[in-house]
Scaffold this motif. Structure first.
Motif, short mmCIF file in Angstrom:
data_model
loop_
_atom_site.label_atom_id
_atom_site.label_comp_id
_atom_site.label_asym_id
_atom_site.label_seq_id
_atom_site.Cartn_x
_atom_site.Cartn_y
_atom_site.Cartn_z
N GLY A 1 0.77 -1.23 0.00
CA GLY A 1 0.00 0.00 0.00
C GLY A 1 0.80 1.28 0.00
N ASP A 2 2.15 1.20 -0.02
CA ASP A 2 2.98 2.40 -0.05
C ASP A 2 3.33 2.74 -1.50
OD1 ASP A 2 4.79 4.39 1.49
OD2 ASP A 2 6.16 3.44 0.06
N ALA A 3 2.87 3.88 -1.97
CA ALA A 3 3.02 4.24 -3.38
C ALA A 3 4.48 4.32 -3.80
CB ALA A 3 2.30 5.55 -3.67
N GLN A 4 5.32 4.94 -2.97
CA GLN A 4 6.72 5.10 -3.34
C GLN A 4 7.42 3.75 -3.47
OE1 GLN A 4 8.28 7.85 -4.33
NE2 GLN A 4 6.30 8.87 -4.15
N THR A 5 7.16 2.84 -2.54
CA THR A 5 7.77 1.51 -2.61
C THR A 5 7.27 0.74 -3.83
OG1 THR A 5 7.95 1.43 -0.20
CG2 THR A 5 8.10 -0.66 -1.38
N LEU A 6 5.97 0.83 -4.09
CA LEU A 6 5.41 0.11 -5.23
C LEU A 6 5.91 0.66 -6.56
CD1 LEU A 6 1.76 -0.37 -3.95
CD2 LEU A 6 3.37 -2.19 -4.49
N MET A 7 6.18 1.95 -6.62
CA MET A 7 6.66 2.54 -7.88
C MET A 7 8.14 2.24 -8.12
SD MET A 7 4.84 6.25 -8.41
CE MET A 7 5.35 6.94 -6.84
N THR A 8 8.86 1.84 -7.09
CA THR A 8 10.31 1.64 -7.22
C THR A 8 10.69 0.18 -6.97
OG1 THR A 8 10.53 2.39 -4.91
CG2 THR A 8 10.88 4.03 -6.65
N THR A 9 10.87 -0.19 -5.71
CA THR A 9 11.32 -1.54 -5.36
C THR A 9 10.38 -2.61 -5.88
OG1 THR A 9 12.29 -0.62 -3.34
CG2 THR A 9 12.06 -3.02 -3.46
N LEU A 10 9.08 -2.36 -5.75
CA LEU A 10 8.07 -3.36 -6.15
C LEU A 10 7.38 -2.98 -7.46
CD1 LEU A 10 6.42 -4.17 -2.69
CD2 LEU A 10 8.28 -5.37 -3.84
N ALA A 11 8.11 -2.29 -8.33
CA ALA A 11 7.52 -1.85 -9.60
C ALA A 11 6.96 -3.02 -10.42
CB ALA A 11 8.55 -1.07 -10.42
N PRO A 12 7.63 -4.17 -10.50
CA PRO A 12 7.03 -5.29 -11.26
C PRO A 12 5.70 -5.75 -10.68
CG PRO A 12 9.38 -5.68 -10.91
CD PRO A 12 9.00 -4.50 -10.06
N THR A 13 5.56 -5.67 -9.35
CA THR A 13 4.30 -6.08 -8.72
C THR A 13 3.19 -5.08 -9.05
OG1 THR A 13 5.50 -7.11 -6.90
CG2 THR A 13 3.19 -6.59 -6.52
N LEU A 14 3.50 -3.78 -8.96
CA LEU A 14 2.49 -2.78 -9.30
C LEU A 14 2.10 -2.86 -10.76
CD1 LEU A 14 0.73 -0.39 -8.48
CD2 LEU A 14 2.67 1.13 -8.92
N ALA A 15 3.07 -3.12 -11.63
CA ALA A 15 2.76 -3.29 -13.06
C ALA A 15 1.83 -4.47 -13.27
CB ALA A 15 4.05 -3.47 -13.86
N ALA A 16 2.08 -5.56 -12.54
CA ALA A 16 1.23 -6.75 -12.67
C ALA A 16 -0.18 -6.47 -12.18
CB ALA A 16 1.84 -7.91 -11.87
N ILE A 17 -0.31 -5.74 -11.06
CA ILE A 17 -1.64 -5.40 -10.53
C ILE A 17 -2.38 -4.50 -11.52
CG2 ILE A 17 -2.84 -4.16 -8.69
CD1 ILE A 17 -0.54 -5.02 -6.81
N SER A 18 -1.68 -3.49 -12.04
CA SER A 18 -2.32 -2.54 -12.97
C SER A 18 -2.76 -3.24 -14.24
CB SER A 18 -1.34 -1.41 -13.30
OG SER A 18 -0.90 -0.74 -12.14
N ALA A 19 -1.87 -4.06 -14.80
CA ALA A 19 -2.20 -4.77 -16.04
C ALA A 19 -3.33 -5.76 -15.82
CB ALA A 19 -0.96 -5.47 -16.58
N GLY A 20 -3.29 -6.50 -14.72
CA GLY A 20 -4.34 -7.48 -14.46
C GLY A 20 -5.70 -6.83 -14.31
#
Length: 469
Positions: A394-413
């Motif tokens: 749930g942390d936007a900065q972490t998701l945009m950087t360290t966990l960028a592949p995870t956020l991309a997967a969530i957005s695409a899904g």
């Protein structure tokens, strides 16, 4: 029970004392049986149009209200009128009403633009229109692009013997995939924007996936439409002869579309301390200004658009009324389902949450892609996005950087797999309703899923191995 009586029962909850409690409750305490009304509504949407189309056409609003009562009455008896009422208010005020206001504005404004010209539905022209719609979707929303482009596409192909496949691919490409590049494109991405995700993050991180999926679908469509075109030919008489001069009527509605986009952006960027409490649900000033502005734009479009434009577009409120009634039931009966998902590992759906985590505790992008996508196919993709956004930290900065592949997967899904069913994204049902209003025999709920399973799922599998492994 008549729809008016159902609404009266629900509205009566608002008059009960103690209603101003928080709408949130612990989904971990719920039994999966609370999801039966939601599942029943989905099953009704799937089965009734196939088995009893005339009954469904006249009573779908009553059926939606009946399933809503099947959830709210037991919920009120079990948890009390205060909790039931606050949950109702939160679902309506914070989610459903803004959702319907935005859809109505886009539906009305796009319906006030008539694209005229010598359009003949050849495979090349149809593919070009789908490409234009896909590009527009990320800038004016999947709903706006769908409402703008579906009518000229149907009109261009009204002398084709088979046009259902054209509408199916339109839903795939314009109503879903095309909206993946900006927060304006699809509600899940807009929710991410409100949570702190940069406006241009998605276009930087899932553009290759979007390009691959859009390009693949356009190629498949062109080949399939060419086969149909050669096999069937066209009708000897065009039901609506094309005009020789290409152009637009109702051009001022383009400015109103820009106003819709501006109001949505404003509500995301504008931070205000002014908050109103509506029976326990906080409503911020930016959201109120946005919704009031959208209502004003809707009324302005209706007033300024010439009757001839609406007549040429065969504009009617039927599709909007169907979506409004069905999604009212979906937004309300989904309350316990979302609560159970939010409970995480401790909830009834803990297995879903644990499935997206690797043994070392790190998120698994492939599982996030499929879990978010499959749930978005049957639940509303916006709250599903939020569930997995929070599951990933749930942390936007972490998701945009360290966990960028995870956020991309969530957005695409969330965005891509909203195309898997008619109820995965609101424009899907609207486009289906408009097509059926123009006498196009669309696939049933399961018939449409046969198309998505045959065409979309193999592409999603390929994408998983390339980008989300």
């Amino acid at each position: 029970m008549k729809t008016s009586r159902c609404c009266a029962v629900l509205a009566g909850l608002l008059l009960l004392p103690g209603i101003a409690l928080a709408a949130d409750f612990d989904g971990g305490q719920l039994s999966p049986l609370w999801g039966i009304p939601f599942a029943g509504l989905l099953l009704s949407i799937a089965v009734f149009p196939l088995l009893a189309p005339a009954f469904w056409h006249h009573h779908f609003g009553k059926i939606s209200a009946a399933w809503t009562l099947a959830f709210f009455l037991p919920f009120t008896l079990t948890f009390g009128p205060a909790m039931a009422g606050s949950s109702l208010v939160h679902a309506l005020v914070a989610e459903y009403i803004p959702f319907i206001i935005l859809l109505t504005a886009l539906f009305t404004v796009a319906g006030g633009i008539f694209i005229r010209g010598n359009l003949h539905g050849s495979p090349g022209l149809n593919t070009g229109l789908l490409l234009i719609g896909a590009v527009l979707a990320s800038f004016m929303g999947t709903t706006g692009a769908s409402m703008l482009m579906i009518r000229p596409l149907i009109r261009a192909n009204d002398n084709r013997r088979h046009a259902a496949h054209i509408v199916v691919f339109f839903i795939f490409i314009v109503s879903n995939v095309g909206g993946s590049l900006t927060p304006l494109g699809d509600p899940p991405l807009f929710l991410g924007f409100l949570k702190g995700i940069d406006f241009f993050w998605t276009v930087k991180h899932i553009f290759p996936e979007t390009l691959f999926l859009t390009g693949s679908l356009l190629v498949i469509f062109y080949l399939l439409d060419s086969w149909y075109y050669r096999k069937e030919g066209v009708l000897p008489v065009d039901p609506t002869p094309d005009t020789p001069r290409f152009g637009f009527d109702g051009v001022f509605n383009f400015w109103l579309l820009a106003g819709v986009a501006g109001l949505v952006l404003l509500s995301g960027f504008w931070k205000s301390s002014v908050v109103f409490d509506v029976y326990g649900t906080e409503v911020g000033l930016p959201g109120l200004v946005r919704d009031a502005g959208l209502v004003a734009i809707t009324l302005l479009s209706l007033k300024m658009t010439a009757d001839k434009v609406h007549k040429d577009n065969q504009f009617s409120w039927g599709p909007m009324a169907e979506v409004a009634k069905l999604f009212a039931g979906i937004f309300l009966t989904i309350i316990p389902v979302i609560a159970m998902l939010k409970a995480g590992l401790n909830g009834p759906f803990g297995a879903v949450v644990s499935a997206v985590t690797r043994p070392d505790g790190q998120p698994d992008p492939a599982m996030y892609f499929w879990a978010t996508g499959l749930l978005s196919s049957f639940l509303d993709n916006a709250p599903t996005y939020l569930v997995f956004f929070n599951t990933a930290g749930g942390d936007a900065q972490t998701l945009m950087t360290t966990l960028a592949p995870t956020l991309a997967a969530i957005s695409a899904g969330a965005v891509f797999m909203g195309a898997n069913t008619y109820i995965g994204n609101a424009p899907n049902l609207m486009v289906k309703a408009i097509a059926e209003d123009r006498d196009i025999k669309m696939p049933s709920f399961f018939g449409y899923m046969a198309w998505s399973v045959a065409i979309l799922i193999p592409l999603f599998i390929i994408m998983t191995f390339i980008w989300f492994k």
